[in-house]
Design an enzyme around this catalytic site. Structure first.
Site, PDB file in Angstrom:
ATOM      1  N   ASP A 177      -1.935   5.043   0.388  1.00  0.00           N
ATOM      2  CA  ASP A 177      -0.704   4.520  -0.170  1.00  0.00           C
ATOM      3  C   ASP A 177      -0.673   5.398  -1.346  1.00  0.00           C
ATOM      4  O   ASP A 177      -0.756   4.830  -2.475  1.00  0.00           O
ATOM      5  CB  ASP A 177      -0.869   2.953  -0.540  1.00  0.00           C
ATOM      6  CG  ASP A 177       0.304   2.262  -1.168  1.00  0.00           C
ATOM      7  OD1 ASP A 177       1.399   2.972  -1.053  1.00  0.00           O
ATOM      8  OD2 ASP A 177       0.328   1.469  -1.755  1.00  0.00           O
TER       9      ASP A 177
HETATM   10  C1  SPV Z   1       2.671  -2.951  -1.064  1.00  0.00           C
HETATM   11  O1  SPV Z   1       2.721  -3.802  -0.176  1.00  0.00           O
HETATM   12  O2  SPV Z   1       2.707  -1.858  -0.763  1.00  0.00           O
HETATM   13  C2  SPV Z   1       2.855  -2.969  -2.515  1.00  0.00           C
HETATM   14  C3  SPV Z   1       2.218  -4.093  -3.252  1.00  0.00           C
HETATM   15  O3  SPV Z   1       3.126  -2.243  -3.217  1.00  0.00           O
HETATM   16  S1  SPV Z   1       0.781  -3.847  -3.524  1.00  0.00           S
HETATM   17  O4  SPV Z   1      -0.065  -3.235  -2.665  1.00  0.00           O
HETATM   18  O5  SPV Z   1      -0.108  -5.251  -3.735  1.00  0.00           O
HETATM   19  O6  SPV Z   1       0.532  -3.305  -5.113  1.00  0.00           O
HETATM   20 MG    MG Z   2       3.612  -0.369  -2.254  1.00  0.00          MG
END
Ligand code: SPV
Ligand code: MG
Length: 308
Positions: free
Chosen positions: A73
């Site tokens: 991510d």
């Molecule tokens: C996601 O779901 O990608 C988010 C929320 O941005 S978190 O990962 O909890 O930051």
């Molecule tokens: Mg996110």
């Protein structure tokens, strides 16, 4: 042979409903009267499961979609990969989908392009966070450089000018994640509201919701507040109601459930060299066929295949 007119398709999707998904999402997110819950989806299947459970809106999570594609991510997945997944979620579920657009994949121009493409693919909302490209998941490490406020407002204004009311625009503040403190968070919320945001998502990595509630008190619900209780997961829903929070996003729980279940099943199959033991603990094939609407296909075949 005489032509026989065919009846209309009973299972045809309701196009009028599809055109108002943004309005449906707006009614949920932008209402302070009742708390709404939005469930993570990372593909069409997880979206369908959430819909069956009773969720009325979905969060196309950046973390979960990246994970299911085998990316980190950290903006490793491209915007076009994201919109492809979103299209499948919308198409399969016909639910309003709020898309985690990270920072918009660049500057105002990338953000408005993303917004236009998401509109074309049927998304109902876009959450844009005030981070620099490439972003890093909010719970990883301590380096979370924030965008300049005016520059980020330019991204929001460009999105609003491009999609107007066709997408609900949620401005996500990462100030508390980045250690900038509450004053900066409130300053940013005011600027993002003035730039056209429909709601404010305030994110926190604390294990209690205290700083979220401090924000809500200081902000006075000038715009609806959206929260993501990933780390402060012990907070009861009643506390959000009391604080006047509009929406809670359960942001990554389906993908984490899937990871846990798949790890368990794969581990057992390899150690037992058999699938007998896990059969009672996994979904039946009938459940798969039912979830994906194979019955509709059977009815359509009876209508269209002209089998004699
Ligand atoms: C996601 O779901 O990608 C988010 C929320 O941005 S978190 O990962 O909890 O930051
Ligand atoms: Mg996110």
């Amino acid at each position: 042979m005489q032509y026989q007119p065919q009846p209309v398709i009973a299972d045809a999707p309701d196009q009028s409903a599809a055109s108002s998904l943004a309005d449906v999402l707006r009614a949920q997110i932008c209402s302070n009267r009742d708390l709404s819950f939005v469930m993570e989806a990372h593909d069409a299947l997880s979206g369908l499961i959430a819909k069956r459970a009773g969720f009325k809106a979905l969060w196309a999570s950046g973390l979960s979609i990246a994970s299911s594609l085998g990316y980190r991510d950290a903006n490793e997945a491209s915007w076009s990969e994201l919109v492809d997944v979103v299209e499948r979620i919308v198409d399969a579920t016909e639910l309003p989908v709020l898309v985690d657009g990270d920072g918009g994949f660049g500057n105002f121009n990338n953000a408005r392009l993303l917004a236009r493409k998401l509109c074309q693919r049927g998304a109902a909302g876009l959450a844009l966070q005030d981070s620099c490209f490439p972003k890093m998941n909010s719970f990883v490490g301590d380096r979370h450089p924030l965008a300049d406020i005016d520059e980020f407002c330019g991204r929001l204004r460009a999105v609003k000018d491009t999609v107007a009311e066709d997408l609900v625009l949620v401005a996500r503040i990462e100030a508390l994640i980045a250690g900038h403190g509450m004053d900066d968070a409130i300053l940013r919320a005011s600027a993002y509201a003035a730039a056209g945001a429909d709601a404010i998502l305030i994110h926190s990595r604390e294990t209690t919701a205290d700083e979220i509630f401090s924000f809500a008190r200081a902000w006075h619900n000038c715009l609806p507040v959206v929260v993501v209780p990933t780390k402060y997961y012990r907070t009861p829903a009643s506390a959000y109601r009391n604080a006047g929070i509009s929406t809670v996003i359960w942001a990554n729980h389906s993908v984490r459930a899937a990871i846990g279940a798949m790890q368990h099943v794969c581990g057992r199959i390899i150690s037992e060299e058999s699938v007998e033991g896990i059969e009672p603990h996994i979904a039946t094939l009938e459940a798969v066929f039912e979830l994906l609407g194979y019955d509709e296909l059977a009815r359509a075949e009876a209508r269209y295949l002209q089998i004699r």
